[in-house]
Design a protein around this motif. Structure first.
Motif, PDB file in Angstrom:
ATOM      1  N   ALA A 235      37.450   8.762 -46.096  1.00 39.90           N
ATOM      2  CA  ALA A 235      38.673   9.466 -46.512  1.00 39.90           C
ATOM      3  C   ALA A 235      39.698   8.493 -47.072  1.00 39.90           C
ATOM      4  O   ALA A 235      40.325   8.765 -48.107  1.00 39.90           O
ATOM      5  CB  ALA A 235      39.254  10.240 -45.330  1.00 39.90           C
ATOM      6  N   ARG A 236      39.865   7.339 -46.422  1.00 35.96           N
ATOM      7  CA  ARG A 236      40.850   6.356 -46.900  1.00 35.96           C
ATOM      8  C   ARG A 236      40.438   5.789 -48.243  1.00 35.96           C
ATOM      9  O   ARG A 236      41.270   5.637 -49.142  1.00 35.96           O
ATOM     10  CB  ARG A 236      41.005   5.235 -45.876  1.00 35.96           C
ATOM     11  CG  ARG A 236      42.091   4.209 -46.230  1.00 35.96           C
ATOM     12  CD  ARG A 236      43.504   4.819 -46.291  1.00 35.96           C
ATOM     13  NE  ARG A 236      43.777   5.622 -45.127  1.00 35.96           N
ATOM     14  CZ  ARG A 236      44.235   5.192 -43.955  1.00 35.96           C
ATOM     15  NH1 ARG A 236      44.499   3.928 -43.783  1.00 35.96           N
ATOM     16  NH2 ARG A 236      44.448   6.030 -42.968  1.00 35.96           N
ATOM     17  N   LEU A 237      39.175   5.470 -48.410  1.00 34.95           N
ATOM     18  CA  LEU A 237      38.711   4.933 -49.696  1.00 34.95           C
ATOM     19  C   LEU A 237      38.921   5.940 -50.813  1.00 34.95           C
ATOM     20  O   LEU A 237      39.366   5.587 -51.909  1.00 34.95           O
ATOM     21  CB  LEU A 237      37.240   4.521 -49.599  1.00 34.95           C
ATOM     22  CG  LEU A 237      36.962   3.280 -48.742  1.00 34.95           C
ATOM     23  CD1 LEU A 237      35.470   3.162 -48.452  1.00 34.95           C
ATOM     24  CD2 LEU A 237      37.477   2.027 -49.421  1.00 34.95           C
ATOM     25  N   LEU A 238      38.623   7.212 -50.542  1.00 36.06           N
ATOM     26  CA  LEU A 238      38.850   8.257 -51.546  1.00 36.06           C
ATOM     27  C   LEU A 238      40.333   8.386 -51.862  1.00 36.06           C
ATOM     28  O   LEU A 238      40.719   8.516 -53.032  1.00 36.06           O
ATOM     29  CB  LEU A 238      38.276   9.585 -51.060  1.00 36.06           C
ATOM     30  CG  LEU A 238      36.743   9.646 -51.024  1.00 36.06           C
ATOM     31  CD1 LEU A 238      36.281  10.861 -50.228  1.00 36.06           C
ATOM     32  CD2 LEU A 238      36.170   9.664 -52.436  1.00 36.06           C
ATOM     33  N   GLN A 239      41.162   8.318 -50.830  1.00 37.47           N
ATOM     34  CA  GLN A 239      42.619   8.390 -51.009  1.00 37.47           C
ATOM     35  C   GLN A 239      43.120   7.237 -51.883  1.00 37.47           C
ATOM     36  O   GLN A 239      44.050   7.400 -52.657  1.00 37.47           O
ATOM     37  CB  GLN A 239      43.296   8.357 -49.638  1.00 37.47           C
ATOM     38  CG  GLN A 239      44.799   8.356 -49.669  1.00 37.47           C
ATOM     39  CD  GLN A 239      45.391   8.136 -48.271  1.00 37.47           C
ATOM     40  OE1 GLN A 239      44.758   7.552 -47.394  1.00 37.47           O
ATOM     41  NE2 GLN A 239      46.600   8.600 -48.083  1.00 37.47           N
ATOM     42  N   LYS A 240      42.475   6.088 -51.767  1.00 41.02           N
ATOM     43  CA  LYS A 240      42.889   4.895 -52.510  1.00 41.02           C
ATOM     44  C   LYS A 240      42.206   4.771 -53.871  1.00 41.02           C
ATOM     45  O   LYS A 240      42.325   3.754 -54.547  1.00 41.02           O
ATOM     46  CB  LYS A 240      42.632   3.635 -51.682  1.00 41.02           C
ATOM     47  CG  LYS A 240      43.452   3.565 -50.409  1.00 41.02           C
ATOM     48  CD  LYS A 240      44.926   3.451 -50.712  1.00 41.02           C
ATOM     49  CE  LYS A 240      45.745   3.295 -49.453  1.00 41.02           C
ATOM     50  NZ  LYS A 240      47.162   3.107 -49.722  1.00 41.02           N
ATOM     51  N   GLY A 241      41.464   5.802 -54.265  1.00 40.05           N
ATOM     52  CA  GLY A 241      40.914   5.821 -55.614  1.00 40.05           C
ATOM     53  C   GLY A 241      39.429   5.559 -55.752  1.00 40.05           C
ATOM     54  O   GLY A 241      38.933   5.412 -56.874  1.00 40.05           O
ATOM     55  N   ALA A 242      38.695   5.510 -54.643  1.00 39.93           N
ATOM     56  CA  ALA A 242      37.247   5.325 -54.747  1.00 39.93           C
ATOM     57  C   ALA A 242      36.636   6.538 -55.444  1.00 39.93           C
ATOM     58  O   ALA A 242      37.034   7.676 -55.215  1.00 39.93           O
ATOM     59  CB  ALA A 242      36.636   5.152 -53.358  1.00 39.93           C
ATOM     60  N   SER A 243      35.660   6.275 -56.282  1.00 41.33           N
ATOM     61  CA  SER A 243      35.027   7.350 -57.036  1.00 41.33           C
ATOM     62  C   SER A 243      33.917   8.004 -56.215  1.00 41.33           C
ATOM     63  O   SER A 243      32.929   7.343 -55.878  1.00 41.33           O
ATOM     64  CB  SER A 243      34.428   6.812 -58.329  1.00 41.33           C
ATOM     65  OG  SER A 243      33.665   7.821 -58.960  1.00 41.33           O
ATOM     66  N   PRO A 244      34.041   9.314 -55.940  1.00 41.61           N
ATOM     67  CA  PRO A 244      32.964   9.999 -55.216  1.00 41.61           C
ATOM     68  C   PRO A 244      31.712  10.182 -56.081  1.00 41.61           C
ATOM     69  O   PRO A 244      30.645  10.475 -55.572  1.00 41.61           O
ATOM     70  CB  PRO A 244      33.579  11.352 -54.856  1.00 41.61           C
ATOM     71  CG  PRO A 244      34.665  11.562 -55.849  1.00 41.61           C
ATOM     72  CD  PRO A 244      35.161  10.193 -56.234  1.00 41.61           C
ATOM     73  N   GLU A 245      31.852   9.971 -57.371  1.00 42.04           N
ATOM     74  CA  GLU A 245      30.727  10.139 -58.299  1.00 42.04           C
ATOM     75  C   GLU A 245      29.954   8.846 -58.537  1.00 42.04           C
ATOM     76  O   GLU A 245      28.935   8.863 -59.231  1.00 42.04           O
ATOM     77  CB  GLU A 245      31.235  10.680 -59.643  1.00 42.04           C
ATOM     78  CG  GLU A 245      31.983  11.998 -59.537  1.00 42.04           C
ATOM     79  CD  GLU A 245      31.175  13.089 -58.849  1.00 42.04           C
ATOM     80  OE1 GLU A 245      29.966  13.212 -59.131  1.00 42.04           O
ATOM     81  OE2 GLU A 245      31.749  13.810 -58.016  1.00 42.04           O
ATOM     82  N   ALA A 246      30.417   7.735 -57.975  1.00 39.70           N
ATOM     83  CA  ALA A 246      29.731   6.457 -58.176  1.00 39.70           C
ATOM     84  C   ALA A 246      28.315   6.542 -57.628  1.00 39.70           C
ATOM     85  O   ALA A 246      28.083   7.071 -56.545  1.00 39.70           O
ATOM     86  CB  ALA A 246      30.505   5.338 -57.477  1.00 39.70           C
ATOM     87  N   ARG A 247      27.377   6.036 -58.400  1.00 40.87           N
ATOM     88  CA  ARG A 247      25.963   6.089 -58.012  1.00 40.87           C
ATOM     89  C   ARG A 247      25.409   4.678 -57.860  1.00 40.87           C
ATOM     90  O   ARG A 247      25.744   3.785 -58.642  1.00 40.87           O
ATOM     91  CB  ARG A 247      25.159   6.845 -59.069  1.00 40.87           C
ATOM     92  CG  ARG A 247      25.576   8.302 -59.146  1.00 40.87           C
ATOM     93  CD  ARG A 247      24.758   9.074 -60.176  1.00 40.87           C
ATOM     94  NE  ARG A 247      25.231  10.437 -60.252  1.00 40.87           N
ATOM     95  CZ  ARG A 247      24.812  11.419 -59.450  1.00 40.87           C
ATOM     96  NH1 ARG A 247      23.903  11.171 -58.528  1.00 40.87           N
ATOM     97  NH2 ARG A 247      25.292  12.642 -59.570  1.00 40.87           N
ATOM     98  N   ASP A 248      24.555   4.509 -56.864  1.00 42.87           N
ATOM     99  CA  ASP A 248      23.909   3.218 -56.681  1.00 42.87           C
ATOM    100  C   ASP A 248      22.787   3.066 -57.703  1.00 42.87           C
ATOM    101  O   ASP A 248      22.585   3.942 -58.556  1.00 42.87           O
ATOM    102  CB  ASP A 248      23.422   3.042 -55.235  1.00 42.87           C
ATOM    103  CG  ASP A 248      22.258   3.954 -54.853  1.00 42.87           C
ATOM    104  OD1 ASP A 248      21.731   4.685 -55.720  1.00 42.87           O
ATOM    105  OD2 ASP A 248      21.870   3.939 -53.678  1.00 42.87           O
TER     106      ASP A 248
END
Length: 168
Positions: free
Chosen positions: A135-148
């Motif tokens: 949740a914190r990473l998403l709040q700080k701008g992490a992309s939920p669509e990033a793929r490995d």
């Protein structure tokens, strides 16, 4: 200035000093602050290791190729998937929210992908099952669509590993 020189001079061991402290459970905010204040970059990655450590990482990578990530012991994940990753990745995997916040405040890239596996901090938080860090990473701008490098998102990994709280 002497501490900075000493830390950076002894690369590759010192270059991953924050990551090593997180991995072995000895990381404190005060200690990490001292290391970064001495000039170690927040997104510094550890070296390839030397001697026995390098061989141990190689053997762990062989084991990891034979089993899915959900079936690997934690020390193999640490050696294989967090090898050559910035400290934020380790803090996310270990569920260390305060330390993750500290690295983010210091400018750590929440979307930095590891070179070998293409995993971002959000992937590691999902693998570890840490919904608060996700949740914190998403709040700080992490992309939920990033793929490995295998095309998996953090959500796909959380689903695969059965981390229901992360999936919400």
């Amino acid at each position: 200035e002497q501490l900075k020189a000493a830390l950076l001079e002894h690369d590759p061991i010192a270059s991953g000093i924050c990551q090593n402290a997180i991995g072995n459970g000895s990381a404190t905010l005060e200690g990490l602050k001292m290391i970064l204040d001495a000039g170690v970059p927040v997104d510094q990655v550890g070296g390839d290791g030397v001697g026995f450590l390098k061989r141990m990482v190689w053997m762990a990578k062989m084991v990891a190729r034979l089993r899915p990530i959900g079936k690997l012991p934690e020390f193999i994940i640490m050696l294989v998937y967090l090898d050559r990753s910035p400290s934020l990745h380790s803090a996310a995997y270990m569920g260390m929210l305060a330390i993750a916040d500290f690295f983010i405040e210091r400018g750590a890239d929440v979307n930095h992908m590891t070179s070998e596996h293409g995993l971002a901090p959000l992937h590691f938080a999902a693998i570890g099952g840490h919904d608060d860090v996700c949740a914190r990473l998403l709040q700080k701008g992490a992309s939920p669509e990033a793929r490995d490098k295998r095309g998996r998102t953090a959500l796909a990994l959380a689903t695969q590993l059965g981390h229901d709280t992360v999936r919400r």
